[in-house]
Design a protein around this motif. Sequence first.
Motif, short mmCIF file in Angstrom:
data_model
loop_
_atom_site.label_atom_id
_atom_site.label_comp_id
_atom_site.label_asym_id
_atom_site.label_seq_id
_atom_site.Cartn_x
_atom_site.Cartn_y
_atom_site.Cartn_z
N LYS A 71 50.63 43.47 39.12
CA LYS A 71 51.20 42.13 39.37
C LYS A 71 50.19 41.25 40.10
O LYS A 71 50.09 40.05 39.81
CB LYS A 71 52.49 42.23 40.19
N GLU A 72 49.45 41.82 41.05
CA GLU A 72 48.42 41.06 41.77
C GLU A 72 47.32 40.61 40.80
O GLU A 72 46.86 39.47 40.88
CB GLU A 72 47.81 41.91 42.89
N ILE A 73 46.90 41.48 39.89
CA ILE A 73 45.88 41.13 38.90
C ILE A 73 46.41 40.04 37.98
O ILE A 73 45.70 39.07 37.66
CB ILE A 73 45.43 42.38 38.11
N GLU A 74 47.66 40.18 37.58
CA GLU A 74 48.30 39.18 36.71
C GLU A 74 48.34 37.82 37.41
O GLU A 74 48.06 36.78 36.81
CB GLU A 74 49.71 39.66 36.37
N ARG A 75 48.66 37.81 38.66
CA ARG A 75 48.81 36.57 39.43
C ARG A 75 47.47 35.96 39.84
O ARG A 75 47.27 34.75 39.74
CB ARG A 75 49.67 36.82 40.67
N LYS A 76 46.54 36.81 40.31
CA LYS A 76 45.29 36.30 40.88
C LYS A 76 44.07 36.46 39.97
O LYS A 76 43.03 35.88 40.24
CB LYS A 76 44.99 37.05 42.19
N GLY A 77 44.20 37.27 38.94
CA GLY A 77 43.06 37.58 38.10
C GLY A 77 42.35 38.83 38.64
O GLY A 77 42.42 39.12 39.83
N ALA A 78 41.67 39.54 37.76
CA ALA A 78 41.04 40.81 38.13
C ALA A 78 40.02 40.67 39.25
O ALA A 78 39.94 41.50 40.15
CB ALA A 78 40.41 41.46 36.90
N LYS A 79 39.22 39.57 39.20
CA LYS A 79 38.19 39.38 40.23
C LYS A 79 38.78 39.10 41.60
O LYS A 79 38.27 39.56 42.61
CB LYS A 79 37.26 38.23 39.85
#
Length: 183
Positions: A71-79
């Motif tokens: 969910k964090e990757i989805e929200r903020k992007g992988a980087k």
Amino acid sequence: MKTIKLILLILLITIQQSHAQCTTANKKEISTLINTYIKSVIEKDSTAFYNLFNDGPVTWCAALKDGSQAKEIERKGAKNAGSNYFSGSYKGFFRSLFSYKTTEDKFDNIQIIEDGTVASVTLDYSFWADNKMTNWGNKYLGLIKRDGKWKITSVIYSLELIEYFKQPALKERQKLTVPGATQ
């Protein structure tokens, strides 16, 4: 011969009772340590909190659960999401409590395994800041009995962010309890 057997039987029973009493005493001491941990986080009592830990290096690390990390990757992007792992110290954790008006680390589903010298405590936790749950997961404490007192040597925990996933009910979490461990 009957006298020797009787003496051995009495000795064996005495040893078993002594071991059971020692185990019960150790579990009570460890439970007191856990209650002191809870109380010191609520009261922000650094003296009581720091006294729970062993002198020298203490492992303090956590990993964000896969669901929250996704969910964090989805929200903020992988980087920008960052790693799912972080480490710190119990002193750093304690200092972070002052970012909030109120804090509480709630524990349940507590399992204690000990042999009188070392112990492992597994528990479910939820962390609350300003009267709102922020995260939850499983926490694993490693302890040693040093100079007659139990001390925490490691705190390792998983972390699920409440903004993505609610903590399951205790009954659901108890289905995952470690067999053979006692509360």
